[in-house]
Each structure stands twice: as C-alpha cells, then as structure tokens.
Motif scaffolding. Sequence first.
Motif, mmCIF file in Angstrom:
data_model
loop_
_atom_site.group_PDB
_atom_site.id
_atom_site.type_symbol
_atom_site.label_atom_id
_atom_site.label_comp_id
_atom_site.label_asym_id
_atom_site.label_seq_id
_atom_site.Cartn_x
_atom_site.Cartn_y
_atom_site.Cartn_z
ATOM 1 N N PHE A 83 0.814 -1.221 0.000
ATOM 2 C CA PHE A 83 0.000 0.000 0.000
ATOM 3 C C PHE A 83 0.847 1.270 0.000
ATOM 4 C CE2 PHE A 83 0.853 -0.159 4.512
ATOM 5 C CZ PHE A 83 0.793 1.147 4.938
ATOM 6 N N ASP A 84 2.046 1.205 0.582
ATOM 7 C CA ASP A 84 2.881 2.399 0.660
ATOM 8 C C ASP A 84 4.118 2.308 -0.220
ATOM 9 O OD1 ASP A 84 4.068 0.424 2.157
ATOM 10 O OD2 ASP A 84 4.630 1.722 3.830
ATOM 11 N N ALA A 85 4.149 1.338 -1.138
ATOM 12 C CA ALA A 85 5.283 1.222 -2.052
ATOM 13 C C ALA A 85 5.233 2.343 -3.094
ATOM 14 C CB ALA A 85 5.259 -0.139 -2.741
ATOM 15 N N PRO A 86 6.369 2.710 -3.664
ATOM 16 C CA PRO A 86 6.360 3.746 -4.706
ATOM 17 C C PRO A 86 5.454 3.342 -5.864
ATOM 18 C CG PRO A 86 8.610 3.291 -3.964
ATOM 19 C CD PRO A 86 7.745 2.249 -3.347
ATOM 20 N N PRO A 87 4.525 4.202 -6.259
ATOM 21 C CA PRO A 87 3.603 3.862 -7.357
ATOM 22 C C PRO A 87 4.345 3.500 -8.641
ATOM 23 C CG PRO A 87 2.862 5.832 -6.200
ATOM 24 C CD PRO A 87 4.244 5.531 -5.693
ATOM 25 N N ASP A 88 3.786 2.527 -9.355
ATOM 26 C CA ASP A 88 4.325 2.098 -10.651
ATOM 27 C C ASP A 88 5.768 1.599 -10.570
ATOM 28 O OD1 ASP A 88 1.919 2.874 -11.970
ATOM 29 O OD2 ASP A 88 2.618 4.952 -11.955
ATOM 30 N N SER A 89 6.177 1.165 -9.397
ATOM 31 C CA SER A 89 7.552 0.695 -9.224
ATOM 32 C C SER A 89 7.629 -0.817 -9.355
ATOM 33 C CB SER A 89 8.087 1.112 -7.848
ATOM 34 O OG SER A 89 7.344 0.467 -6.814
ATOM 35 N N LEU A 90 8.835 -1.303 -9.637
ATOM 36 C CA LEU A 90 9.069 -2.749 -9.648
ATOM 37 C C LEU A 90 8.827 -3.326 -8.262
ATOM 38 C CD1 LEU A 90 10.037 -5.240 -11.256
ATOM 39 C CD2 LEU A 90 12.374 -4.663 -10.538
ATOM 40 N N GLU A 91 9.189 -2.576 -7.216
ATOM 41 C CA GLU A 91 8.958 -3.040 -5.850
ATOM 42 C C GLU A 91 7.478 -3.300 -5.611
ATOM 43 O OE1 GLU A 91 9.665 -1.700 -1.180
ATOM 44 O OE2 GLU A 91 10.276 -0.364 -2.807
ATOM 45 N N LEU A 92 6.628 -2.372 -6.015
ATOM 46 C CA LEU A 92 5.189 -2.555 -5.836
ATOM 47 C C LEU A 92 4.714 -3.808 -6.557
ATOM 48 C CD1 LEU A 92 2.312 -1.702 -5.082
ATOM 49 C CD2 LEU A 92 2.319 -0.233 -7.127
ATOM 50 N N GLU A 93 5.112 -3.959 -7.806
ATOM 51 C CA GLU A 93 4.692 -5.116 -8.595
ATOM 52 C C GLU A 93 5.098 -6.420 -7.926
ATOM 53 O OE1 GLU A 93 6.030 -7.227 -12.791
ATOM 54 O OE2 GLU A 93 6.303 -5.059 -12.552
ATOM 55 N N LEU A 94 6.334 -6.477 -7.417
ATOM 56 C CA LEU A 94 6.851 -7.737 -6.889
ATOM 57 C C LEU A 94 6.376 -8.006 -5.464
ATOM 58 C CD1 LEU A 94 10.444 -7.708 -8.408
ATOM 59 C CD2 LEU A 94 8.315 -8.629 -9.324
ATOM 60 N N VAL A 95 6.147 -6.963 -4.668
ATOM 61 C CA VAL A 95 5.551 -7.166 -3.341
ATOM 62 C C VAL A 95 4.154 -7.757 -3.493
ATOM 63 C CG1 VAL A 95 4.582 -5.974 -1.331
ATOM 64 C CG2 VAL A 95 6.906 -5.458 -2.082
ATOM 65 N N LYS A 96 3.359 -7.194 -4.388
ATOM 66 C CA LYS A 96 2.005 -7.710 -4.590
ATOM 67 C C LYS A 96 2.029 -9.146 -5.121
ATOM 68 C CE LYS A 96 -1.009 -4.874 -6.445
ATOM 69 N NZ LYS A 96 -1.602 -3.860 -7.356
ATOM 70 N N ALA A 97 2.936 -9.406 -6.063
ATOM 71 C CA ALA A 97 3.036 -10.757 -6.622
ATOM 72 C C ALA A 97 3.528 -11.750 -5.577
ATOM 73 C CB ALA A 97 3.970 -10.758 -7.832
ATOM 74 N N GLY A 98 4.518 -11.328 -4.764
ATOM 75 C CA GLY A 98 5.046 -12.210 -3.732
ATOM 76 C C GLY A 98 4.026 -12.529 -2.666
ATOM 77 N N ARG A 99 3.287 -11.512 -2.239
ATOM 78 C CA ARG A 99 2.243 -11.728 -1.229
ATOM 79 C C ARG A 99 1.179 -12.682 -1.761
ATOM 80 N NH1 ARG A 99 -2.813 -9.733 -0.008
ATOM 81 N NH2 ARG A 99 -3.283 -9.519 2.224
ATOM 82 N N GLN A 100 0.746 -12.455 -2.992
ATOM 83 C CA GLN A 100 -0.289 -13.306 -3.574
ATOM 84 C C GLN A 100 0.174 -14.757 -3.667
ATOM 85 O OE1 GLN A 100 -3.429 -12.552 -4.211
ATOM 86 N NE2 GLN A 100 -3.794 -14.694 -4.817
ATOM 87 N N GLU A 101 1.418 -14.965 -4.086
ATOM 88 C CA GLU A 101 1.905 -16.347 -4.193
ATOM 89 C C GLU A 101 2.029 -16.985 -2.819
ATOM 90 O OE1 GLU A 101 5.421 -19.075 -6.205
ATOM 91 O OE2 GLU A 101 5.258 -16.953 -6.739
ATOM 92 N N TYR A 102 2.462 -16.219 -1.824
ATOM 93 C CA TYR A 102 2.545 -16.780 -0.470
ATOM 94 C C TYR A 102 1.165 -17.277 -0.028
ATOM 95 C CZ TYR A 102 3.497 -17.352 4.488
ATOM 96 O OH TYR A 102 3.622 -17.887 5.749
ATOM 97 N N ALA A 110 9.906 -11.687 -1.957
ATOM 98 C CA ALA A 110 10.847 -12.736 -2.355
ATOM 99 C C ALA A 110 10.291 -13.642 -3.450
ATOM 100 C CB ALA A 110 11.251 -13.562 -1.140
ATOM 101 N N LEU A 111 9.073 -14.110 -3.289
ATOM 102 C CA LEU A 111 8.493 -15.002 -4.291
ATOM 103 C C LEU A 111 8.264 -14.268 -5.611
ATOM 104 C CD1 LEU A 111 5.967 -16.851 -1.964
ATOM 105 C CD2 LEU A 111 8.041 -17.829 -2.957
ATOM 106 N N GLY A 112 7.894 -12.995 -5.539
ATOM 107 C CA GLY A 112 7.737 -12.195 -6.745
ATOM 108 C C GLY A 112 9.072 -11.955 -7.433
ATOM 109 N N LEU A 113 10.115 -11.669 -6.661
ATOM 110 C CA LEU A 113 11.456 -11.492 -7.215
ATOM 111 C C LEU A 113 11.930 -12.768 -7.892
ATOM 112 C CD1 LEU A 113 12.911 -9.464 -4.254
ATOM 113 C CD2 LEU A 113 13.212 -8.763 -6.634
ATOM 114 N N ALA A 114 11.653 -13.914 -7.276
ATOM 115 C CA ALA A 114 12.072 -15.187 -7.836
ATOM 116 C C ALA A 114 11.406 -15.434 -9.184
ATOM 117 C CB ALA A 114 11.730 -16.313 -6.860
#
Length: 470
Positions: free
Chosen positions: A64-83, A354-358
């Motif tokens: 929710f507080d990640a930089p908008p349109d950032s790779l970090e935002l994309e991968l945090v959301k993807a990692g959380r969802q996969e977890y 982590a899972l999103g980065l992987a």
Amino acid sequence: MLHANAPPKPQEIFDVAIIGAGVVGCATARRFALAGARVVLIEKGADILSGASKANSAILHTGFDAPPDSLELELVKAGRQEYLEIRESLSLRIVETGALVCAWNALEADKLEAIEETGRANGISELKLLTGSAARATMPGLSENLVSAIEVSGEHVIDPWTAPLAYLTQAAALGAKFLRSTELLKGTFDGEWTLETSSGEVRARAVVNTAGLYGDVVDEKLGFAPEFTIHPRKGQFVVLDKAAFRHVPRIVLPVPTEITKGIVVCPTAFGNVIIGPTAEEQDDRVRATVEADTLKALLARGAEIVPALAGIPVTALYAGLRPATEKKAYRVACRPEARAITLGGIRSTGLSAALGLARHAVELHATFGEPLMPPASLPSIVMPNLTETEERDWQRPDHGEILCHCELVTRREVEATFTSPVPPGDFGGLRRRTRAGMGRCQGFYCNAHLAALTAGKLAAPLAVDEGEAK
C-alpha cells in the motif's frame, strides 16, 4: 558432519548458480527448480538466512505504501499473492492481524489522506481512514493521544524463518544443491560461468546474484562494474515478553518518511511483541551492535504508543542490517550477454517480495537461457509449526521431553532438524528452525542440553571441551 558440503563433480554443470541464501535466494532456488532447472545455491555463511534475512519484522506487506508504478510494488504484490496461494501446500502459517498506520500529531494526520490515495492507486482497496477513537475501538490499548489512523486490513504477520526454509526444502526435493560455508572468490564467463569458491570450482550456464549485503561485492567478483553500492542500514529491535501480546493484537505502523518505514509495534507469530527497527547508517556489513540508549528509547516509544507495555519485561534484543543503496528502488539488473541477473538493494519488503522477485528472475532468464522443462509432479512438503496459531509439538504425545521450557521446544523437534533435507549449520540456524534458546532465559537453562544433543552436528559447537580450550 551434517553441515559439510559435498562438492560438485568436476564435470557437473548447473543451469543456474544462485549466490546468497537469504530469503530471496531461497525463493529463487525454488522457482528455478520448479521451472525445471538444475540449481546450485551458494552461501558463504554456515546456514541460510545468515545475513540481512535473519532479522526483520516478519510483516507480509500489501504494498500500500510502495512507490507507485515501481518494480517493488509489482513484486511485493506478486510475492504476497503467491505466499497466500502456496502456504497451505507448504504448511506455512499466517497470523491475520491487520495494521493501523497511526498519526500522533496534526502534521502526521495531514499526510494520511495522501497515503490512502497512494494505497488505492497501488491497487490496495482494503484501506479505511479512521478517527482516533474509531482506531482505538479496533485496538483498545492504543494511547489516547492518537489523532487518526488508516486501517490496512491486509497487512499480516508470518513466520519469517520457516517460509524461506520451506522454499529451499522444496527446491532440494526437486534436486537443487545447497553449498553452505562456501564463499565466492571469482567468477569468469566464457559462454558458461566458472565460479571459483572456497569449496572448489562450480560451473553453471547462468548466475543470479542474491547476495544482499554483499550484492555489489559479488557483482564485482563476477567481473561487472557495480551499478550500485551497498550502504548497510542497521535496525535495532526489542522483543517484549509474551505478556505484551494481548495488548498488541494488530500491527501499529507509523507515518513513514522518505528514509524509513519507522518504528513499528508489532505482534509476532510466536506470541511476543517487537518494537523497532531503527534506521542507522553504518559501514560495517557484518556486525550489528545493540546500544543501551537506543533500546531504552525504543521501549519508551513503545510505551507511548501502547501504555500497557510500560514495565513488561524484555525477552531479547537484536539488530539486523538492511542492504540499502543510493536509491530507494530495488536494484535489479539483467545482463543477457553474460547470462547474469542481479537482484540487489532489497530492503525491508524483501520477505514479502521474495516469491515475486524469484518469478521475475525466471522471466528474465527466459530472455537468454535455454527452455526449461518443469517437473511432471511436485514433491509434498510439510514444515513444522513454530507459531502459536496451531498445535505445537509439545502438545502431542511421545515428543521425548521438553528441552527449552521458555519456548516449549521438544527433543523430537530438535532431532528432526538434523534429519531434514536442509539441516541447520550453526546454532542460529537451529534456533530459527525450533525457537530453542529464544525465550526469557535466552538459552541459560537449555544450552548445555542442546550442546550435548548437537555435538558434532554444527559448524561451530555450542560448547568447547576443556581440553580443546587449553
């Protein structure tokens, strides 16, 4: 010696060599193994999570507080969802706490609306702006000084040690090799990688740098001009006794700054409460000292936020280092001509991403690597429960005995770690796999028993024979 390495055969060539066995390295090993790659994970420490990953707040972030349109935002959301998708199949736990971003003065309160707008723009809809009294209704222990807050219902707490262990355990079941106590000395690329290590030569078709605090150093050893420099950022934490847990049912977040997410008061999956981290720049990449004055300030701040915490005993103190760089953004680089990927500058959101980065690393590899063939079936993985959310081993029959009475760790739990696919390599690894020695007495009563039980099985013994010490 269960902690020893079996060196690769001279003719053995891996599809991917991953350097650094923190949470990102373990997740990356799993994802490449799931894709069908022959994987080797190289770690200079005696066990996984020996660096930055061993000390964190264990929050599964929403972004929710990640930089908008950032790779970090994309991968945090993807990692959380996969977890959330894999946690049942890997026996991983989650404590659904939710969080409150709390404003303690008018200046902070003025920033909440912008934080809420950013969160919604980031695709996080479970946000709600609350008055101070409404926020206290969801967590009565909060100070009356609270002005307002944002409720973030999707932020939760997980076990930060079992998750990466599960990732590597699944990778190992798919044939991945783990080389511990193995430092990268030099890498050369001539169509394929030859990695000179302290355990011998390793050959691989591609390399992924997940070395955390040494990400820039590893890039240099691989022959690349580093695109970033690690500036270690120390975070000190206080762990309060389990009596604090009933007063902190939710994660209490501050209004973040440009530098840090700030001091958090947070329940843990193990029934404690943590206060921290600080954000202190330093040059040392190894030592993270705890300082009395800082820890007193953390305790005082915790009591200001939740007054009932005043006077509750401290169970433990610890400090960790985060691999900060010159920029707040993740430092991800793909070098197709050298068949190399760097996942660097992964700071406080690394556990969540982590899972999103992987998955991202496998996608980058596909742009230059040979096609991979996923395995026909996946091995079943069952991880032990260390959290207070479900039945623990001490509550089951025939556990042998309770070795650590503070954390209720059984003999059976300790012995099982040494017959597991990824046994502990040092005492820190044993603690993270069992919670032994992490309670009120910090091992004062159980360490002698643990030393006898683990004799000859750890890289550094818990006790030294008097004859050897002379």
